[in-house]
Design an enzyme around this catalytic site. Structure first.
Site, PDB file in Angstrom:
ATOM      1  NE  ARG A 194      49.383  12.770  53.750  1.00 12.09           N
ATOM      2  CZ  ARG A 194      50.650  13.530  54.307  1.00 12.09           C
ATOM      3  NH1 ARG A 194      51.042  14.029  53.132  1.00 12.09           N
ATOM      4  NH2 ARG A 194      51.242  13.786  55.692  1.00 12.09           N
TER       5      ARG A 194
ATOM      6  NE  ARG B 259      50.521  20.140  49.924  1.00 12.23           N
ATOM      7  CZ  ARG B 259      52.123  19.957  50.603  1.00 12.23           C
ATOM      8  NH1 ARG B 259      52.196  21.595  50.942  1.00 12.23           N
ATOM      9  NH2 ARG B 259      52.686  18.910  50.862  1.00 12.23           N
TER      10      ARG B 259
ATOM     11  NE  ARG C 160      45.861  23.501  52.755  1.00 11.24           N
ATOM     12  CZ  ARG C 160      46.279  24.722  52.981  1.00 11.24           C
ATOM     13  NH1 ARG C 160      45.632  25.431  52.598  1.00 11.24           N
ATOM     14  NH2 ARG C 160      47.848  25.062  53.559  1.00 11.24           N
TER      15      ARG C 160
ATOM     16  CG  ASP D  34      47.651  15.972  59.554  1.00  8.84           C
ATOM     17  OD1 ASP D  34      47.871  15.040  58.663  1.00  8.84           O
ATOM     18  OD2 ASP D  34      47.733  16.364  60.350  1.00  8.84           O
TER      19      ASP D  34
ATOM     20  CE1 TYR E  55      54.781  16.008  62.870  1.00 18.04           C
ATOM     21  CE2 TYR E  55      54.221  13.365  62.776  1.00 18.04           C
ATOM     22  CZ  TYR E  55      54.902  14.428  62.509  1.00 18.04           C
ATOM     23  OH  TYR E  55      54.870  14.494  60.978  1.00 18.04           O
TER      24      TYR E  55
HETATM   25  O1  CP3 Z   1      45.006   9.558  53.221  1.00 15.17           O
HETATM   26  C1  CP3 Z   1      44.206  10.226  53.121  1.00 15.17           C
HETATM   27  O2  CP3 Z   1      43.900  10.712  51.608  1.00 15.17           O
HETATM   28  C2  CP3 Z   1      43.761  11.171  53.932  1.00 15.17           C
HETATM   29  C3  CP3 Z   1      44.545  12.306  54.702  1.00 15.17           C
HETATM   30  C4  CP3 Z   1      45.697  12.345  55.790  1.00 15.17           C
HETATM   31  C5  CP3 Z   1      46.125  13.534  55.430  1.00 15.17           C
HETATM   32  N1  CP3 Z   1      46.987  13.454  56.542  1.00 15.17           N
HETATM   33  C6  CP3 Z   1      46.504  15.482  54.844  1.00 15.17           C
HETATM   34  C7  CP3 Z   1      47.502  16.045  55.034  1.00 15.17           C
HETATM   35  C8  CP3 Z   1      45.857  11.186  56.034  1.00 15.17           C
HETATM   36  C9  CP3 Z   1      45.462   9.805  56.534  1.00 15.17           C
HETATM   37  C10 CP3 Z   1      47.476  11.701  56.836  1.00 15.17           C
HETATM   38  C11 CP3 Z   1      47.833  11.522  57.511  1.00 15.17           C
HETATM   39  C12 CP3 Z   1      49.658  11.735  58.313  1.00 15.17           C
HETATM   40  N2  CP3 Z   1      49.327  12.869  58.939  1.00 15.17           N
HETATM   41  C13 CP3 Z   1      50.218  11.451  58.743  1.00 15.17           C
HETATM   42  C14 CP3 Z   1      50.195   9.613  58.771  1.00 15.17           C
HETATM   43  C15 CP3 Z   1      50.970   9.055  57.021  1.00 15.17           C
HETATM   44  C16 CP3 Z   1      52.335   9.518  56.648  1.00 15.17           C
HETATM   45  O3  CP3 Z   1      52.622  10.798  55.705  1.00 15.17           O
HETATM   46  O4  CP3 Z   1      53.084   9.509  57.736  1.00 15.17           O
HETATM   47  C17 CP3 Z   1      51.721  12.368  59.633  1.00 15.17           C
HETATM   48  C18 CP3 Z   1      52.668  11.418  59.391  1.00 15.17           C
HETATM   49  C19 CP3 Z   1      50.721  13.608  59.135  1.00 15.17           C
HETATM   50  C20 CP3 Z   1      51.015  14.654  60.096  1.00 15.17           C
HETATM   51  C21 CP3 Z   1      51.250  15.533  58.751  1.00 15.17           C
HETATM   52  N3  CP3 Z   1      50.168  16.605  58.017  1.00 15.17           N
HETATM   53  C22 CP3 Z   1      52.577  16.332  58.241  1.00 15.17           C
HETATM   54  C23 CP3 Z   1      53.883  15.589  58.451  1.00 15.17           C
HETATM   55  C24 CP3 Z   1      52.086  16.938  57.095  1.00 15.17           C
HETATM   56  C25 CP3 Z   1      52.970  17.832  56.372  1.00 15.17           C
HETATM   57  C26 CP3 Z   1      52.929  17.349  55.209  1.00 15.17           C
HETATM   58  C27 CP3 Z   1      52.875  18.505  53.466  1.00 15.17           C
HETATM   59  O5  CP3 Z   1      53.197  17.495  52.870  1.00 15.17           O
HETATM   60  O6  CP3 Z   1      53.011  19.166  54.296  1.00 15.17           O
HETATM   61  C28 CP3 Z   1      50.570  17.335  57.102  1.00 15.17           C
HETATM   62  C29 CP3 Z   1      49.772  18.194  56.764  1.00 15.17           C
HETATM   63  C30 CP3 Z   1      48.731  17.756  55.054  1.00 15.17           C
HETATM   64  N4  CP3 Z   1      47.961  16.146  56.176  1.00 15.17           N
HETATM   65  C31 CP3 Z   1      48.522  17.360  53.929  1.00 15.17           C
HETATM   66  C32 CP3 Z   1      47.185  17.039  54.044  1.00 15.17           C
HETATM   67  C33 CP3 Z   1      46.613  16.450  52.578  1.00 15.17           C
HETATM   68  C34 CP3 Z   1      48.888  19.006  53.185  1.00 15.17           C
HETATM   69  C35 CP3 Z   1      48.821  20.050  53.794  1.00 15.17           C
HETATM   70  C36 CP3 Z   1      48.285  21.061  52.914  1.00 15.17           C
HETATM   71  O7  CP3 Z   1      47.591  20.967  51.872  1.00 15.17           O
HETATM   72  O8  CP3 Z   1      48.750  22.017  53.053  1.00 15.17           O
END
Ligand code: CP3
Length: 350
Positions: A28, A32, A41, A77, A154
């Site tokens: 990640r 944000r 974003r 994602d 999920y």
């Molecule tokens: O690592 C990176 O920089 C690449 C981008 C990336 C994102 N999600 C961006 C993201 C990667 C590799 C993921 C993987 C991901 N997504 C996982 C596995 C990693 C982990 O954390 O275990 C999971 C479980 C997800 C599912 C997911 N996507 C969730 C649970 C959420 C919400 C969490 C939150 O913080 O709101 C997301 C959204 C998400 N994915 C965001 C980002 C930057 C935030 C969304 C936003 O900008 O509003």
């Protein structure tokens, strides 16, 4: 492959070779906590960002450049792959992902669509093309997908979950249905990763973020065979990183030679902060990625660097260490601490 990429510290470490400095990237790393991300974003929804190749590429490139990390990770994602299968997915502000038609029955499994990700997710290919053209020539690009269990959890729960009741009920109550579901996801995930490799990524990470909710026996019987299938289909083409959280009791099964099938071990094992870093090598991994607690990054700078020093110490004398966190960077993490962490790892030798 271009020799500059082949000889990059990150890919050398994936192969377990000696490197001049310890390569570092952070799960990640685009998100944000970074003002540049928030600005892009603000122009669109989260899914809109994932599906607009120019913006997804910019976010990926910004994070690599601003932090000076040794690898970029495709901005995407875990869950958009579910949409072309027939799931309705939204990201609610502040609540995370939501699937509005979660899978619960055998009929739901029979009704799953199986489009080729090359056709159903062209925006990912376009983003990879832009990123690869714009990235420095010696910086590898990491692609990724969710692992079969985490993706299924999920799809079944409809979002995050505490007890995974629906998932475990299906897994334990209807072995035939579970097998069909795992087969379906395994095929889709494999095709998606192979597509990313064809589009130009240099490594892939399989995220099994939620496997830590399973007993070792259930992991061994109902989940691990499918993880192995995905790995075996991809391995040899590019390095494969397998990452999960809460995996201390599961990793011995992954590396158990009696349970092994050919080519089904990851090149790199990613671990969280509950498991000592050395454990990865002790179990037989060639390369280990991890494992600083991401919450450390909220502490004063000297604490961050001391904790990072402990991770470096745990890897001392070993080849095949990729510095990373034990899970993704959290929103509101101070960017300056993240940059200081990367500089510290680069300055620490290997
Ligand atoms: O690592 C990176 O920089 C690449 C981008 C990336 C994102 N999600 C961006 C993201 C990667 C590799 C993921 C993987 C991901 N997504 C996982 C596995 C990693 C982990 O954390 O275990 C999971 C479980 C997800 C599912 C997911 N996507 C969730 C649970 C959420 C919400 C969490 C939150 O913080 O709101 C997301 C959204 C998400 N994915 C965001 C980002 C930057 C935030 C969304 C936003 O900008 O509003």
């Amino acid at each position: 492959m271009d020799t500059r990429l082949h000889n990059s510290a990150f890919l050398k470490a994936c192969r377990g070779e000696h490197t001049d400095h310890t390569p570092v990237w952070l799960m990640r790393q685009a998100g944000r906590y970074m003002a540049e991300y928030r600005e892009i974003r603000a122009k669109t929804t989260f899914l809109g960002l994932c599906k607009t190749p120019e913006l997804a590429a910019q976010v990926t490139l910004d994070a690599q450049r601003i932090l000076g990390v040794d690898a970029a990770i495709l901005f995407a994602d875990l869950l958009p792959i579910l949409e072309p299968m027939g799931f309705t997915l939204t990201y609610e502000e502040g609540e995370g992902p939501k699937i509005h038609n979660p899978l619960r029955t055998r009929a739901d499994i029979d009704g799953l669509k199986a489009p080729d990700p090359r056709q159903s997710m062209p925006f990912v290919g376009e983003a990879i093309g832009i990123i690869r053209r714009e990235l420095p020539a010696d910086i590898p690009l990491i692609g990724f997908a969710g692992a079969p269990f985490t993706l299924a959890a999920y799809a079944i729960e409809g979002g995050g979950s505490k007890n995974y009741i629906h998932t475990k009920t299906l897994m334990l109550g209807d072995a035939g249905a579970w097998r069909r579901l795992m087969e379906h996801f395994t095929r889709q995930i494999t095709d998606y990763l192979l597509a990313q490799i064809e589009w130009g990524v240099q490594a892939v990470q399989l995220f099994d973020s939620w496997v830590g909710c399973l007993s070792p026996e259930d992991y061994r019987d109902h989940v691990l065979p499918w993880v192995r299938k995905v790995i075996a289909a991809v391995k040899g083409k590019v390095p494969v990183i397998y990452f999960g959280t809460g995996t201390a009791t599961l990793l011995p099964l992954l590396f158990n030679s009696e349970l092994k099938t050919p080519n089904s071990e990851p090149d790199v094992i990613g671990i969280d902060w509950h498991t000592p870093l050395q454990r990865g090598w002790e179990l037989g991994a060639k390369s280990v990625q991890g494992n600083l607690d991401p919450v450390c990054l909220f502490a004063p700078r000297e604490v961050v660097l001391r904790k990072a020093g402990e991770v470096m110490q745990a890897a001392k004398g070993r080849t095949g260490h990729i510095f990373n966190l034990g899970h993704g960077i959290l929103p509101k993490t101070p960017v300056d601490n993240v940059r200081a962490l990367v500089d510290f790892v680069h300055g620490a030798g290997s």
